[in-house]
Every structure is written in C-alpha cells, then in structure tokens.
Write a protein that holds these residues in place. Sequence first.
Motif, PDB file in Angstrom:
ATOM      1  N   HIS A 171       0.805  -1.225   0.000  1.00 24.50           N
ATOM      2  CA  HIS A 171       0.000   0.000   0.000  1.00 24.50           C
ATOM      3  C   HIS A 171       0.839   1.276   0.000  1.00 24.50           C
ATOM      4  CE1 HIS A 171      -3.496  -2.514   0.416  1.00 24.50           C
ATOM      5  NE2 HIS A 171      -2.880  -3.137   1.395  1.00 24.50           N
ATOM      6  N   LYS A 172       2.102   1.161  -0.425  1.00 27.67           N
ATOM      7  CA  LYS A 172       2.928   2.366  -0.564  1.00 27.67           C
ATOM      8  C   LYS A 172       2.699   3.056  -1.904  1.00 27.67           C
ATOM      9  CE  LYS A 172       6.630   0.800   2.501  1.00 27.67           C
ATOM     10  NZ  LYS A 172       8.074   0.430   2.588  1.00 27.67           N
ATOM     11  N   ASN A 173       2.197   2.302  -2.871  1.00 27.75           N
ATOM     12  CA  ASN A 173       1.913   2.856  -4.194  1.00 27.75           C
ATOM     13  C   ASN A 173       0.504   2.446  -4.616  1.00 27.75           C
ATOM     14  OD1 ASN A 173       4.637   4.038  -5.359  1.00 27.75           O
ATOM     15  ND2 ASN A 173       5.163   2.138  -4.282  1.00 27.75           N
ATOM     16  N   PRO A 174      -0.506   3.030  -3.989  1.00 30.82           N
ATOM     17  CA  PRO A 174      -1.882   2.600  -4.211  1.00 30.82           C
ATOM     18  C   PRO A 174      -2.347   2.842  -5.654  1.00 30.82           C
ATOM     19  CG  PRO A 174      -1.817   4.620  -2.935  1.00 30.82           C
ATOM     20  CD  PRO A 174      -0.419   4.141  -3.014  1.00 30.82           C
ATOM     21  N   VAL A 175      -3.059   1.877  -6.187  1.00 26.90           N
ATOM     22  CA  VAL A 175      -3.587   1.981  -7.548  1.00 26.90           C
ATOM     23  C   VAL A 175      -4.722   2.990  -7.564  1.00 26.90           C
ATOM     24  CG1 VAL A 175      -4.777   0.761  -9.404  1.00 26.90           C
ATOM     25  CG2 VAL A 175      -2.931  -0.370  -8.139  1.00 26.90           C
ATOM     26  N   CYS A 176      -4.512   4.077  -8.295  1.00 30.04           N
ATOM     27  CA  CYS A 176      -5.587   5.036  -8.537  1.00 30.04           C
ATOM     28  C   CYS A 176      -6.133   4.795  -9.946  1.00 30.04           C
ATOM     29  CB  CYS A 176      -5.084   6.453  -8.311  1.00 30.04           C
ATOM     30  SG  CYS A 176      -4.634   6.784  -6.575  1.00 30.04           S
ATOM     31  N   LEU A 177      -6.828   5.748 -10.529  1.00 32.34           N
ATOM     32  CA  LEU A 177      -7.635   5.441 -11.716  1.00 32.34           C
ATOM     33  C   LEU A 177      -7.144   6.069 -13.011  1.00 32.34           C
ATOM     34  CD1 LEU A 177     -11.197   5.556 -10.140  1.00 32.34           C
ATOM     35  CD2 LEU A 177      -9.997   3.566 -11.026  1.00 32.34           C
ATOM     36  N   THR A 178      -5.892   6.508 -13.058  1.00 37.30           N
ATOM     37  CA  THR A 178      -5.339   7.044 -14.297  1.00 37.30           C
ATOM     38  C   THR A 178      -4.406   6.004 -14.897  1.00 37.30           C
ATOM     39  OG1 THR A 178      -3.873   8.273 -12.795  1.00 37.30           O
ATOM     40  CG2 THR A 178      -5.591   9.513 -13.944  1.00 37.30           C
ATOM     41  N   GLY A 179      -4.785   5.470 -16.056  1.00 34.12           N
ATOM     42  CA  GLY A 179      -4.048   4.384 -16.677  1.00 34.12           C
ATOM     43  C   GLY A 179      -3.375   4.820 -17.963  1.00 34.12           C
ATOM     44  N   PHE A 180      -2.123   4.428 -18.137  1.00 35.80           N
ATOM     45  CA  PHE A 180      -1.344   4.852 -19.303  1.00 35.80           C
ATOM     46  C   PHE A 180      -1.128   3.678 -20.248  1.00 35.80           C
ATOM     47  CE2 PHE A 180      -1.053   8.233 -16.437  1.00 35.80           C
ATOM     48  CZ  PHE A 180      -0.815   9.374 -17.200  1.00 35.80           C
ATOM     49  N   GLY A 181      -1.765   3.724 -21.346  1.00 35.77           N
ATOM     50  CA  GLY A 181      -1.854   2.716 -22.376  1.00 35.77           C
ATOM     51  C   GLY A 181      -3.284   2.756 -22.886  1.00 35.77           C
ATOM     52  N   PRO A 182      -3.469   2.465 -24.197  1.00 36.31           N
ATOM     53  CA  PRO A 182      -2.528   1.783 -25.077  1.00 36.31           C
ATOM     54  C   PRO A 182      -1.427   2.669 -25.647  1.00 36.31           C
ATOM     55  CG  PRO A 182      -4.554   2.285 -26.260  1.00 36.31           C
ATOM     56  CD  PRO A 182      -4.796   2.666 -24.826  1.00 36.31           C
ATOM     57  N   ASN A 183      -0.329   1.997 -25.994  1.00 38.55           N
ATOM     58  CA  ASN A 183       0.779   2.602 -26.727  1.00 38.55           C
ATOM     59  C   ASN A 183       0.520   2.343 -28.201  1.00 38.55           C
ATOM     60  OD1 ASN A 183       3.200   3.178 -28.035  1.00 38.55           O
ATOM     61  ND2 ASN A 183       4.488   2.072 -26.596  1.00 38.55           N
ATOM     62  N   ILE A 184       0.381   3.409 -29.001  1.00 33.32           N
ATOM     63  CA  ILE A 184       0.063   3.227 -30.420  1.00 33.32           C
ATOM     64  C   ILE A 184       1.088   3.906 -31.322  1.00 33.32           C
ATOM     65  CG2 ILE A 184      -2.382   2.704 -30.188  1.00 33.32           C
ATOM     66  CD1 ILE A 184      -2.984   5.659 -30.797  1.00 33.32           C
ATOM     67  N   ASN A 185       2.339   3.949 -30.859  1.00 30.39           N
ATOM     68  CA  ASN A 185       3.391   4.336 -31.789  1.00 30.39           C
ATOM     69  C   ASN A 185       3.453   3.320 -32.929  1.00 30.39           C
ATOM     70  OD1 ASN A 185       5.004   5.335 -28.886  1.00 30.39           O
ATOM     71  ND2 ASN A 185       4.587   6.772 -30.536  1.00 30.39           N
ATOM     72  N   ILE A 186       3.891   3.770 -34.084  1.00 31.53           N
ATOM     73  CA  ILE A 186       3.942   2.914 -35.265  1.00 31.53           C
ATOM     74  C   ILE A 186       5.190   2.031 -35.213  1.00 31.53           C
ATOM     75  CG2 ILE A 186       4.313   2.974 -37.771  1.00 31.53           C
ATOM     76  CD1 ILE A 186       1.450   3.490 -36.944  1.00 31.53           C
ATOM     77  N   ALA A 187       5.036   0.764 -35.620  1.00 33.48           N
ATOM     78  CA  ALA A 187       6.191  -0.129 -35.763  1.00 33.48           C
ATOM     79  C   ALA A 187       6.931   0.276 -37.039  1.00 33.48           C
ATOM     80  CB  ALA A 187       5.739  -1.581 -35.819  1.00 33.48           C
ATOM     81  N   ARG A 188       7.658   1.371 -36.926  1.00 37.16           N
ATOM     82  CA  ARG A 188       8.313   2.002 -38.087  1.00 37.16           C
ATOM     83  C   ARG A 188       9.485   1.185 -38.585  1.00 37.16           C
ATOM     84  NH1 ARG A 188      12.875   5.302 -38.476  1.00 37.16           N
ATOM     85  NH2 ARG A 188      13.203   4.757 -36.303  1.00 37.16           N
ATOM     86  N   ASP A 189      10.240   0.594 -37.670  1.00 37.47           N
ATOM     87  CA  ASP A 189      11.452  -0.131 -38.000  1.00 37.47           C
ATOM     88  C   ASP A 189      11.511  -1.373 -37.124  1.00 37.47           C
ATOM     89  OD1 ASP A 189      14.444  -0.832 -37.731  1.00 37.47           O
ATOM     90  OD2 ASP A 189      14.493   0.710 -39.288  1.00 37.47           O
ATOM     91  N   PRO A 190      11.885  -2.534 -37.689  1.00 34.81           N
ATOM     92  CA  PRO A 190      11.872  -3.754 -36.880  1.00 34.81           C
ATOM     93  C   PRO A 190      12.881  -3.756 -35.743  1.00 34.81           C
ATOM     94  CG  PRO A 190      12.896  -4.162 -39.019  1.00 34.81           C
ATOM     95  CD  PRO A 190      12.280  -2.796 -39.083  1.00 34.81           C
ATOM     96  N   ARG A 191      13.841  -2.832 -35.767  1.00 38.75           N
ATOM     97  CA  ARG A 191      14.868  -2.799 -34.727  1.00 38.75           C
ATOM     98  C   ARG A 191      14.441  -2.025 -33.483  1.00 38.75           C
ATOM     99  NH1 ARG A 191      19.144  -0.768 -39.174  1.00 38.75           N
ATOM    100  NH2 ARG A 191      17.177   0.194 -39.841  1.00 38.75           N
ATOM    101  N   PHE A 192      13.380  -1.259 -33.555  1.00 37.27           N
ATOM    102  CA  PHE A 192      12.931  -0.439 -32.425  1.00 37.27           C
ATOM    103  C   PHE A 192      12.736  -1.311 -31.191  1.00 37.27           C
ATOM    104  CE2 PHE A 192       9.034   1.895 -30.573  1.00 37.27           C
ATOM    105  CZ  PHE A 192       9.814   2.653 -29.725  1.00 37.27           C
ATOM    106  N   GLY A 193      13.325  -0.894 -30.073  1.00 37.72           N
ATOM    107  CA  GLY A 193      13.320  -1.709 -28.872  1.00 37.72           C
ATOM    108  C   GLY A 193      11.964  -1.911 -28.232  1.00 37.72           C
ATOM    109  N   ARG A 194      10.981  -1.085 -28.592  1.00 33.42           N
ATOM    110  CA  ARG A 194       9.679  -1.177 -27.937  1.00 33.42           C
ATOM    111  C   ARG A 194       8.579  -1.643 -28.890  1.00 33.42           C
ATOM    112  NH1 ARG A 194       9.204   3.854 -23.731  1.00 33.42           N
ATOM    113  NH2 ARG A 194       7.617   2.449 -22.881  1.00 33.42           N
TER     114      ARG A 194
END
Length: 777
Positions: A171-194
């Motif tokens: 309970h040191k980092n309680p889940v609140c209601l702001t969620g980050f995702g989806p990630n919709i960056n384009i798969a521009r290059d197959p080497r991109f780490g993410r």
Amino acid sequence: RSFQVDNTKPLHLNMCGFRFSLVVIASWRSVHADDWPLPNWHGCIDAKAANLPYCNIRLSIEKRLDDLLSRLSLSEKLQQITPDAKLGDACTTLTTGKADIGLPPWLWLVETNTGVDAACPAEERCVTNFVGPVGMGASFNRTSWRLKGTVLGNEMRALSNIGASRFHPDHKNPVCLTGFGPNINIARDPRFGRNSEVPGEDPLLSGTYAYEMVSGMQERDANGYPKMAAYLKHFTAYSSETNRGHDTYNISAYDFFDTYLPQYERAFKAQPQGVMCSYNAENGHPSCANDWLLNKELRSWKPDAHVTTDCGAVRNLEGDPVHAKDGTHAAAMTLMNGTDLEMGGTEFSLLSEAISQGLATEERVNEAVRRAFRVHFEVGRFDPPQATSWSTFGLQDVNSSFHQQISYEAALQSFVLLKNDGALPLRDGVLVAVVGPQGIARSGLFSDYAARSYCFEGGDACVPSIADGIALAGSKGRVVSAQGVEMNSKKTAGIAGALDLARSADAVVLALGIDHSIEYEGIDRIDTALPGLQEEFAKQVLALNKPTILIITNGGAMAIDNLMIRGNGETAPYAIVEAFNPARDGARALGMSLFGKENRWGKLPITMYPHSYIAEQAMNNYDMSIAPGRTYKYYQGQPLFPFGFGLSLTTFNLKCSENVYEHAAPAEFSVTCQVRNTGSLKGDEVVQVYHRVIDIGKVDHPLPKRALVEFARVSVPAMKEATVSFKLSKEHLMVVNKAGAKTLYPGRHQFIISRGSMDDEQTFTVTVPSRSVNVLV
C-alpha cells in the motif's frame, strides 16, 4: 462481498496518502465490503471537506473546480503537477494533497498497455495479462480489442476499490484510476526496442485498436462515470531508443499526417483523457514542448486533453536539441507549450521562479491544474463512492473466469500461420519434441510493459511454457522438451541432448525468437536475425528431416531468410507460426491451434523484412517513402511475408460484388463479399480493403502502394459461407497531400479486397471526375 486477510493483527492501509487501520478480528470471510476503507482514489471523505463547495455534487464540475483551485496557493498548485519525491518514486508520480481541505495525494502512473500493472492482491487474483499488443493487432478484431479494454477497466476500478498497490502488496503505491496505455506508436522499424508494446505498422489498424480499447476502458455507467481515465502513449513519432530524450528527426507534413498522427486522431474519437508526450523531438521541437503538436493538433481533437510528460522529459530539455538554460527554463518551456503534468522529475517545482522571471504565467499553471483535477472529477473521485455502479467491483473481478476467457480468445486470434506444408494440424497420439529456448520460457513469453506480477508467489512458475501448452492440448500423446541453446549465448552443451529428443520424436516444435532481454525500453536491436546460436541450432534440427514446426516469438519482426526455403542440401520447416508475445494464456491457445482443436489464426500487422533490410535502411530515417521505403505502404523490396498475410488450417475463397450509387459525389460504394470455407474445419478469416491510386497525374508528394481503409473478421463453418459488407465513400479515396491535408484527387482509383493473399484478390476501379476535387484541412 467478502475479502481475505491472513491473520488477526491490525491491517494498515495507505490510501493515496491517508493511513487507515483495520483491526481484523476474525477470518477472511468476516471482513465484508461495508467494513473496508474507501477506495484508493477517493476525496471528500472527511468533515473538513464534506461542506466545501468542491465536494458539493449539486454544483457543476466547472464551479467545483473553481472552488478547489481557489483554495490552493501557487506553491500548492505546483504540487498538483509535480511529483512529490517524499511520497514515492518520481516516475510513478505521486502528487501531494492538502490535508486541511481533505484533499488526498494521487498516484498518476499506472501502466495499462497489456494488463493493469499492479501487485497480486490475493492468490489466483493476479491481474489478467493479455498477449502482447502486436499479437492483439494480428487479430484484426474490433470486438476483442473492446473487450480487452473492458477487462482493464474492470480490474483497474476493482484494484482501486480494494486498496491494491502497484509494485508490492504494501500500500505504498496505491492503484488510482489514471491508466497509461494503449501505446500506439507505429512499428516504423523492426529494430525499435519497444515494438512489442505496439499493435502494428498501420495507422488505421492502430487507431482502431486504440479507439476500441479506450472505449472499453472508459465505459460509462448509468450516471456517466467512466471506469477509469485512459491516456495514450507516446505522442508522437517515438520509435528509437538510441540517444533517447535528446534525439530529433526531420519529419515532413506528409509523413506527420499520413503516418505519425492519424492513429491518435482516430483514437480520440473515443475521447481518452489525454496523452503522454514522447521523449523525441520533431524538426527540433521536443514533443513535450511543442506548441503546434500539443495545442494546435492534439487539442483540435479534444480541447481539454490532459498532457503528461514521459519520465524525466522536462530535465532532458537542458540537453540536445534545445539546450534550455536550466531547470527553470526547461520547466517553463514545457508548461507554456502545452504540457500539464511532469512525470519522473521535479523541475515543475521551479515554475514559481519561472513566473517571477516572466518565463511562465500563473494563468497557464491554473489551466494545467484544472485539467488534472477535471480528470478526477470525471471518474468520480470527489463524489460519494456509491454514486457509481463501478463501486461494486472488487477482488472477485480481478482475473475472473470471464476475464480469463476473453484473454484466451484474444490469444487464439493472435498467432499467424505463415507456412504449412502438411505438418499441421498435429495428430493426437504423436510424440512431440519441443526444442529451443522459447519452448521452455515462461516470463520470456511476455511483451515489454506487461503487468509484472505474474504469480502470487513471485517469479514465473505459474506461467505455462509452450511445451506445457502443447502437452495440455495433445491429450493422447507425449511431449518432451529441451532448451538446446540459450536465447543469446555461444554455449553448446545442450545441443546434443535436444537433437536426441528431436531425432526420436514423431514431430518437432522448434521454438525460437527473442524476449525482453533482447528488445526492450532503452535499447534498439542492432540485428533482426535470431540471436546467439539459434539459427545454427535450427539448421541442425532441420537437418534431421523430421516434420518440424518453427514457432517464433518476438515483438519486432524477425529476419528468418535462412530458414525458409528448402534447397542447396538444406531443409526448411514444414510449418512456420509467428506467435509474437503469447503471455500467460498464449501457450495453451497455441497448443490447441497446433492440434487443430482451434482454428482462429490472425494476419500479420507488420511487414516481415529480409535480413538485408537493416543494411539498406538507416534507423534514424523517419521518411517513410524514401527507398527502400517503410511498412507495406512504401516498402519497394520483396518481404519475407507481407502485412495482412496469414494462412488457416482450412481453405477459403473470396468473391465480391459492388454497387455504385450515381447520385453520390463522386461515388459511394457498397461492396459485398462472400467468404466461403472450402475446407473441413471451421475457421476464421479476415477480409481487408485497401485503396490504391491508379492514375491521378503528377503530384508533388509520395503515394502509398496501397493503404488499408477497412477490415472485418468472420468465423465460417466448414463448407459454409459468410457475408461481409463494406460501405466505402469518397473519404476512403483520399490521400494526404504535401501540406498534410487529406485530398480527393480526380482520376482513377482502385479498391482492393483481399484475404492477405494474391490468389483471389478482388479489385474495383473508381473514376473521380475533376469537378469532385476536395481537400479536408
């Protein structure tokens, strides 16, 4: 509803900064919902707040915001848009409250790209983790994407309601209601780490995915409360890890509006609360300090869109490419160009000095704070908990059987069958040898940014491996497994044993690929070939000439040129399956698919390039069309497998007809297709519609080879037909011009209807008369 607790000692809970003690006087089942403290996110709960106008639900949100802001000094306002390091990690972004008006702190950053990233609140109640987003993209299934959002929204609200935490059940980092995702960056290059975090390379596919997912996450109850507040990542043109935070790329107006912005614009039709701006700069302007990007473009879609930085992005401005004089200047530059909340740093605490120097204004601070709190009012943080029906969500809604089934169905549709020379389906009763590092992997089956608490006991022992999944599916046979080689090393000790298993088996599953030790946030791949000794090991397995099914797991596309074709004394797999990041439910789903007990295959949401591509294309080239081109829309070479491609264990054919309505300008198309299953197994098929320009004369900008404009997924029983209809209009004939405006050019255009195979593609030509020229700004 009842909850479990371990013993009879006091249980201490930190609820977004407020500490509660609940004395447990009996076993789990005696602690009921009515006894549980208020949800993590809640305000207006004590006498100091109850009678203040900002807690008065009879007032409008705007009037309540006016009152709340009037009770905060400038320094207190800055505390609402700057992480408080005393409360926790700056990247997690806990902002402080104000006790004398009953305002608790808030934890902003909860990752929600693949699952709600929270600690397991109880045994068998670790959050639902979906297959990686690129596998979700492969389904081409709007319903699956909407249901994924529904699951994430349900679990986010449930975790907040029961006092759950992000990293540890402390309970040191309680889940609140702001969620980050989806990630919709384009798969521009197959080497991109993410690449494992994103749904694919096409803006329409990615934007539709996000629209559906956000719609599910922010589903509203009868009183208008959304389950949660969803934020899109990372706005925009983020697809390099090298020199991250100090990199800038030359991006034309054409590429902005054809590739890097349209998926976000489409997603904003679902009205997410805002975005996380990206680390990179475009044309010298960092995304988090880009007035044009944030105020002119983003807020044309949603005027009150809330913008947060990525972690540490403000501090990055003190280096390349803008070289802000100091933290004060960096903070002012970020705030005044449209960002509202700092994450991962405390430079915004310097804004009072920036205001005194004339670099920033308190008016702009007020706007940023107002946007932040508007999100809280929207989700009901300052209203009575019982005002929303989502208050009934609890422990039973985390990883429920309903959620597990949704996740399993998504997994079934995430795999792409690239080749099958008769090895599939496997027959019950055969001895299967599963060899290769990904055959026994567990945590290695997850995408980057999956929810990290896989098992209640910790670790990953509860996650089925691919070998486990095949064993579960093949009820009459035996499965043996061996690693053979490691993911990325030169060790050979395991090869001989693995080859012995393969030699004695009736069929071999060769499970290779990469995991988040190879591609992950912070590093791009330098090579798209299989790492370590995997390719050499694969050739030794294939030389046994056993019926071999190659399974590859990855986010970014792999170059498997050397394993694809029989010849020159070498053998190739009988079948190839792209499994992406199958996660917890994927191993069982994969096993069922290999045995033909399920036949729900997807289509490639990315292009699989040959290995030579990385020598031909610079990683830092953000021009999509310059030779050899990027993605299926502009790539001029021959891919190993193209975007949209995918086979099935049954066979289909496609026949379409169109109706043209002459009264439309220039035309409206209604295209109806019959999808016939000509095989003996029930199966799913994906029908894709592309637009291609045939002849519009000379233009001063690139034109896509083809561009996806519609798609539909259907399930067809054996020897039956399904009907798919598309309504197409002049908007589907538009292309982006040099200035970035969507333009309808006179001349000849073509609609292509495809199953991802050239065999039975249907084409319909449309002639646009010159009087119909139209530009959408």
